[in-house]
Design an enzyme around this catalytic site. Structure first.
Site, PDB file in Angstrom:
ATOM      1  N   ILE A 289       0.838  -1.212   0.000  1.00 13.25           N
ATOM      2  CA  ILE A 289       0.000   0.000   0.000  1.00 13.25           C
ATOM      3  C   ILE A 289       0.870   1.258   0.000  1.00 13.25           C
ATOM      4  O   ILE A 289       0.513   2.294   0.543  1.00 13.25           O
ATOM      5  CB  ILE A 289      -1.009  -0.007   1.167  1.00 13.25           C
ATOM      6  N   GLY A 290       2.025   1.102  -0.636  1.00 13.92           N
ATOM      7  CA  GLY A 290       2.936   2.232  -0.733  1.00 13.92           C
ATOM      8  C   GLY A 290       4.044   2.161   0.296  1.00 13.92           C
ATOM      9  O   GLY A 290       4.898   3.043   0.381  1.00 13.92           O
TER      10      GLY A 290
ATOM     11  N   ILE B 127      15.084  -3.939  11.117  1.00 11.93           N
ATOM     12  CA  ILE B 127      14.648  -3.008  10.079  1.00 11.93           C
ATOM     13  C   ILE B 127      15.076  -3.596   8.737  1.00 11.93           C
ATOM     14  O   ILE B 127      16.256  -3.680   8.416  1.00 11.93           O
ATOM     15  CB  ILE B 127      15.261  -1.607  10.305  1.00 11.93           C
TER      16      ILE B 127
ATOM     17  N   ASN C 296      14.604  -2.598   5.674  1.00  8.79           N
ATOM     18  CA  ASN C 296      15.163  -1.656   4.713  1.00  8.79           C
ATOM     19  C   ASN C 296      15.073  -0.259   5.324  1.00  8.79           C
ATOM     20  O   ASN C 296      13.987   0.316   5.414  1.00  8.79           O
ATOM     21  CB  ASN C 296      14.373  -1.728   3.402  1.00  8.79           C
TER      22      ASN C 296
ATOM     23  N   LYS D 123      15.609   2.569   4.339  1.00 10.63           N
ATOM     24  CA  LYS D 123      15.062   3.622   3.493  1.00 10.63           C
ATOM     25  C   LYS D 123      13.530   3.607   3.500  1.00 10.63           C
ATOM     26  O   LYS D 123      12.889   4.631   3.720  1.00 10.63           O
ATOM     27  CB  LYS D 123      15.565   3.386   2.064  1.00 10.63           C
ATOM     28  N   THR D 124      12.944   2.434   3.267  1.00 14.69           N
ATOM     29  CA  THR D 124      11.482   2.375   3.266  1.00 14.69           C
ATOM     30  C   THR D 124      10.936   2.552   4.692  1.00 14.69           C
ATOM     31  O   THR D 124       9.882   3.138   4.894  1.00 14.69           O
ATOM     32  CB  THR D 124      10.976   1.045   2.659  1.00 14.69           C
TER      33      THR D 124
ATOM     34  N   GLN E 246       8.213   5.265   6.265  1.00 20.46           N
ATOM     35  CA  GLN E 246       7.067   4.984   7.132  1.00 20.46           C
ATOM     36  C   GLN E 246       7.029   5.929   8.327  1.00 20.46           C
ATOM     37  O   GLN E 246       5.988   6.443   8.704  1.00 20.46           O
ATOM     38  CB  GLN E 246       7.138   3.536   7.642  1.00 20.46           C
TER      39      GLN E 246
ATOM     40  N   LYS F  75       9.433  -6.528  13.662  1.00 20.93           N
ATOM     41  CA  LYS F  75       8.198  -6.009  14.268  1.00 20.93           C
ATOM     42  C   LYS F  75       7.595  -4.950  13.345  1.00 20.93           C
ATOM     43  O   LYS F  75       8.193  -4.594  12.332  1.00 20.93           O
ATOM     44  CB  LYS F  75       8.517  -5.384  15.614  1.00 20.93           C
TER      45      LYS F  75
ATOM     46  N   GLU G  96       2.548   1.935  12.208  1.00 20.08           N
ATOM     47  CA  GLU G  96       1.653   2.650  13.108  1.00 20.08           C
ATOM     48  C   GLU G  96       2.387   3.201  14.322  1.00 20.08           C
ATOM     49  O   GLU G  96       1.945   4.167  14.932  1.00 20.08           O
ATOM     50  CB  GLU G  96       0.496   1.732  13.513  1.00 20.08           C
TER      51      GLU G  96
END
Ligand code: FAD
Ligand code: SF4
Lengths: 329, 724
Positions: free
Chosen positions: B466-467, B603, B605, B607-608, B612, B675, B679
């Site tokens: 979803i992006g 983590i 990546n 960058k992504t 977020q 994890k 959100e």
């Protein structure tokens, strides 16, 4: 959107003739306001006459030292025009505080003057609104009126004029030139161009049916050194003013010799603060005098149920705009 | 020579990035389905009442108009199995089933035409008459109707009253968050085909498998007759978790007309027809000893649902588990109002609940004259007080400490209103954050092919992107576990023909999908090794394919949460810091700096993941700056109906943003140690900014958003000495 016919006149005369022939015709500038309103079914023109490309695109110097700006020039081009930037930096600053770069690139000066109120009842066709549907009532009067007028409103309409550019034009004492259907042109001070709602809120201004705005005229350069446009809004760009103030000062030997002061977001038209201007003229540019000017500016304000905050905000905004204008060099 | 693999943990650019920037990535409404027509929903213009007459004649006369569907000619659909059903992502979604109108903007019809313009115009010509009743849209006047929606609504341990009684200092304050809307960039959209009793839909959905369930129940056909595809989704924020009624209407129309029907929801309809975050009133009662030890924490939430369905946002979630307090009481109550049913919006419960909790803690710290960081650390716990289970990992204190160090917390103004910079008042704020890291069983299929001496892999799963970066992290996962470069991996997502996956929501995506792909890769390698008689040996996939004389080979895999995980509470943790500058006179303010420190497992990546978090911070800043949907009190409509009125932050509003991920791998959470972060990034951001505003001005902002009007009209707190 409802179906409409589209005209691309080659010159001004063709545009005026086309408008004269069709009662439901509207001129199309950049379309940034008109097309939105058509999608919302608020505006329902039967014909669009594209005028953005007509040759009213110049900025010219007049004999009195003032300037005339073509009505079809874009907001961006006007604000960034070198001679406007140097001679009327208040106007540049104000125009660059409006909308977004993309919208300013599309928007024409003529269309900008005629942008319509942002009153939410005006936008929603199922709601009562005297401006959109005369006689249907004013939804905002006893509804959500937190962003409505505190000056010059009537029971029939409490909407504000939302734009920025015209606030600076008001502080600068500009005038608007319009071309009538019969070929005659008239030029009127911007304060007479706009009107208060009275019992005809459907009329935002004094433009007659079919009249085409061709130019804005500015008097000899004013406030090249001490100027400020303060725009209080909910986010840093792409938002209309809750309250805005255009302030220009001319100083002579440490006293204020000339003042231009107008407010946006408070009335059905850009609101010139003549009493505050008179108070400041001949006075020292002190924080106390600027604060007093703010108090004078809001003295006659009549708030609605939800917009009382505009009184302290207006007071502070006037004082602050003056402080900033003075501090600027 | 060892090849460059780029496995998990590497900050590679998005593998699908070029597709997106060249316009090749197709979103739901962009598929060139042959012979398709366009539907446009008609919205009610009253908030409560009944339709008394519908005149479609003029609309039907227009060129290109094929059909006008209203409750009078709509097919009968499968309905709810109870009154006021609690909606989930797979419940039936009946549309156009009767003359009742429950809220302003509810769909009352659909016009279908050859072109979108024809459909939109004809909508204006359908005349609907109503018998309107006075709507209930405000809290006042509806409080008596508040009810307890489910057993899950309340929780308590210890004795709140006793805890408050033994406190040296206590507070009882109410915090309000307004209605907000998700507004992903991509509009909700569907292109539905109905042929031979089967549904095939391109739909912008976060969970394609659950979409199938909703459609099966609504149209009462087997799930196997339904295919839903969402290869690219332009954001959802929860609004695309369930299958909204435009999808139902499109399918209904496709059945009636016998041609594929596209329905794209307009931006204005995104306010009325695709869910919202409801208004919450949260009463916080806190009690503490002088040293900051919390003796009591009460959190009561009052909010609203629609008059026909139930949705409850769990604002008290964080208050149950983040801080050690023996006496804890959580309640949630709902009032049915004439507004559409709310639905999960990014960090449902945490985003709003943490505003109340973390603001209240700041108020308590001020009363106790404690550093708000010390107060939080004082009440840290390694055991989840709500269930007695240990946290799988909880570096919450580290988040606060490292953040304080990085942010320069020690330099903060100690007294509110004490730091001036010209016309600005400067303030610092902090807040703590936690967000559950749920996990859902997820499957994937991996197929290898040997081409020109190189091994290529294709990964397929029903998961969605979803992006957020799903394509990229799954390519990285496959690269790592197969030992081939990321460039030779193709990922295919968002199709119910692919192995089952829960789809994107609840921050479970990265952990669940990646582990699913991992298991598929491991299964594939195990099978190849077994066939080649090379069990337990470290051999390349290329060698394994050659040894087995195979040009292609595929395997599937499914990963579930481990047994061990059941014995732990699994959360991500974080801390937010903010610096604001508030104009001393005019009500304007600027957020100057934001820092987010997160401990969110491995983590995949940076960058992504960074994307977020800055997205979360932006949305959190939006909660404070301006985001709110305003309800007209007399008519019940939303007067914020476009992005001109519903203010989301612009670039200029945003600060210098810093993001720190604490190095962590939580192997209890799952085998890859991942994890959720999507959100976590929004949780408690609003409180950190509101707390900074207090530090700057001495004014408490207990209602969001903090508009210039509120800054100007809020009084300085009693007891705060102004030093202006
Ligand atoms: C999201 C958004 C945010 C905005 N924010 C701001 C803001 O912060 N401040 C601000 O000041 N403005 C703002 N605007 C408004 C924007 O400035 C106006 O839409 C724009 O200036 C209108 O110019 P236009 O040429 O596009 O007018 P059009 O939309 O083409 O026309 C507007 C009206 O003027 C008439 N018209 C156009 N030209 C002529 C002419 N020469 N003679 C007679 N009639 C004519 C048209 O018939 C129409 O009625 C915003 C707009 C949008 C969409
Ligand atoms: S204030 Fe004016 S524009 Fe707004 S509802 Fe009343 S009449 Fe219409």
């Amino acid at each position: 959107m409802r179906p409409f016919t589209y005209r691309y006149p080659r010159d001004q005369r063709e545009a005026l003739t086309a408008a004269a022939a069709e009662a439901g015709a509207k001129y199309l500038g950049g379309g940034t306001n008109l097309l939105d309103l058509m999608k919302e079914d608020v505006e329902r023109p039967t014909m669009l006459i594209e005028v953005a490309d007509l040759p009213h695109q110049q900025v010219t110097r007049n004999a009195d030292g003032g300037f005339t700006i073509g009505a079809m020039l874009s907001n961006s081009a006007t604000a960034n025009y070198p001679e406007i930037r140097t001679n009327y930096p208040l106007l540049s600053m104000t125009m660059l505080a409006a909308a977004t770069a993309q919208i300013r690139n599309m928007a024409t000066n003529g269309g900008n003057l005629l942008q319509r109120t942002r009153c939410p009842y005006f936008y929603e066709t199922s709601m009562p609104c005297n401006k959109r549907a005369p006689g249907s009532g004013c939804g905002a009067l006893n509804g959500m009126n937190d962003n409505h007028a505190v000056f010059g409103w009537s029971e029939a309409c409490v909407a504000t004029y939302p734009g920025d550019m015209a606030v600076a034009l008001t502080a600068l004492g500009a005038s608007v030139t319009v071309q009538g259907l019969d070929g005659t042109a008239r030029t009127l001070p911007i304060s007479d161009f706009y009107r208060l709602p009275g019992d005809e809120p459907e009329r935002d201004n004094t433009l007659q049916p079919g009249e085409l705005i061709t130019a804005l005229t500015l008097p000899a350069p004013a406030f090249p050194a001490h100027y400020y446009y303060l725009k209080i809004r909910e986010r840093s760009s792409y938002a209309y003013a809750l309250v805005s103030v255009a302030a220009g000062l001319q100083l002579d030997n440490g006293t204020i010799s000339q003042v231009g002061l107008a407010m946006g977001g408070v009335a059905h038209k850009p609101w010139r603060l003549t009493e505050a201007e008179a108070f400041l003229t001949g006075k020292a540019p002190s924080e106390e005098n600027f604060a007093e000017a703010g108090v004078i500016a809001m003295r006659e304000a009549r708030p609605l149920e939800h917009n009382e905050y505009k009184l302290p905000m207006g007071e502070k905004a006037v004082a602050r705009a003056l402080v900033q204008a003075y501090a600027r060099n | 020579m060892k090849k460059l693999i780029a496995g998990t943990g590497d900050a590679i650019s998005r593998v699908e990035g070029p597709l997106k920037v060249t316009g090749m990535a197709k979103y739901a409404s962009e598929f060139p389905v042959e012979n398709k027509v366009y539907g446009q929903g008609i919205n009610s213009t009253i908030a409560r009442g009944r339709i008394t007459a519908i005149d479609t004649a003029e609309a039907l006369r227009q060129p290109g108009v094929l059909e006008v569907i209203t409750y009078q000619n709509a097919e009968q659909l499968g309905g709810y199995d109870e009154e006021m059903p609690a909606i989930a992502t797979d419940t039936p979604m009946p549309a156009l089933q009767g003359p009742e109108v429950h809220y302003y903007g509810e769909y009352v019809g659909l016009v279908v035409a050859e072109t979108l313009e024809q459909a939109q115009y004809a909508c204006r010509l359908v005349k609907v008459d109503y018998a309107a009743e006075e709507p209930n849209v405000g809290f006042e006047g509806a409080r008596d109707s508040a009810y307890k929606p489910s057993e899950r609504s309340d929780y308590s341990r210890g004795d709140l009253a006793a805890g408050l009684a033994e406190a040296d200092e206590q507070l009882d304050l109410t915090y309000i968050t307004p209605i907000e809307h998700h507004h992903p960039m991509e509009l909700h959209a569907v292109i539905a085909t109905y042929e031979n009793g089967k549904i095939d839909a391109y739909a912008s959905q976060q969970m394609v498998e659950n979409s199938v369930k909703t459609l099966a129940k609504t149209f009462q056909i087997p799930e196997s007759d339904i295919r839903v595809r969402a290869p690219f989704v332009g954001g959802g924020f929860g609004s695309k978790l369930n299958t909204e009624r435009h999808v139902i209407m499109a399918i209904m129309a496709a059945k009636m007309i016998g041609r594929p029907v596209q329905v794209t929801v307009t931006r204005t309809q995104m306010f009325t027809n695709t869910g919202l975050r409801q208004r919450n009133e949260q009463r916080m009662r806190l009690g503490a000893k002088k040293d900051g030890t919390l003796t009591a924490l009460g959190h009561d939430t009052l909010s609203h649902t629609s008059t026909y369905e139930q949705y409850q946002e769990q604002c008290g979630t964080v208050s149950k588990m983040l801080y050690a307090t023996p006496n804890n009481q959580i309640t949630h109550r709902l009032m049915p109002l004439n507004l559409q049913t709310p639905f999960a919006m990014r960090a449902p419960g945490e985003a709003t609940g943490s505003f109340a909790l973390e603001s209240a803690l700041d108020e308590l710290a001020w009363k106790l004259q404690l550093d708000p960081i010390d107060l939080r650390i004082k009440n840290d716990t390694q055991v989840d007080p709500s269930n007695g289970k240990p946290f799988s990992s909880r570096p919450f204190v580290e988040c606060l400490r490292i953040g304080a160090e990085q942010f320069g917390w020690a330099d903060r103004p100690l007294r509110p209103g004490s730091r001036r910079e010209g016309n600005w008042l400067v303030g610092y704020g902090v807040s703590g954050a936690s967000r559950a890291s749920p996990y859902q069983e997820s499957s994937a299929r991996v197929e290898l092919s040997l081409d020109g001496g190189e091994v290529y892999a294709k990964v397929q799963t029903g998961a969605t992107d979803i992006g957020t970066g799903t394509y990229t992290i799954l390519a990285q996962t496959a690269a790592e576990y197969l030992g081939i470069p990321v460039e030779r991996i193709t990922v295919e997502l968002g199709d119910t023909k692919f192995p089952d996956s829960p789809g994107s929501g609840g921050s479970w995506g990265a952990a669940s999908f990646s582990n699913g792909v991992r298991v598929a890769c491991q299964n594939l390698l195990d099978e190849l090794r077994q066939r080649a008689g090379k069990e337990g040996q470290d051999v390349s996939v290329e060698t394994l394919l050659l040894d087995n004389e195979l040009a292609t080979f595929a395997a599937e895999g499914t990963a579930s949460r481990s047994e061990e995980a059941q014995d732990y509470s699994i959360y991500s943790f974080g801390a937010n810091f903010a610096e604001v500058w508030v104009d001393k006179d005019t009500g304007m303010y600027r957020i100057k700096r934001m820092l987010n420190v997160g401990a969110a497992g491995k983590i995949l990546n940076p960058k992504t993941a960074y994307g977020q978090i800055i997205g979360g911070l932006t949305m959190g800043a939006g909660m404070v700056i301006a985001e709110q949907t305003k309800v007209e009190p007399n008519f019940g409509n939303f007067i914020t109906r476009s992005f001109a009125d519903y203010h989301v932050p612009v670039n200029l509003d945003l600060a210098e943003i810093d993001v720190i991920f604490l190095p962590e791998e939580d192997k209890i959470a799952n085998a890859m140690g991942i994890k959720g972060i999507g959100e976590l990034g929004i949780t408690s951001v609003a409180a950190s900014i509101a707390n900074a505003l207090f530090n700057a001005t001495g004014k408490r902002f207990r209602e969001l958003p903090v508009t210039p009007e509120r800054v100007l009209t809020t009084e300085v707190e009693a007891g705060v000495l102004q030093s202006r």
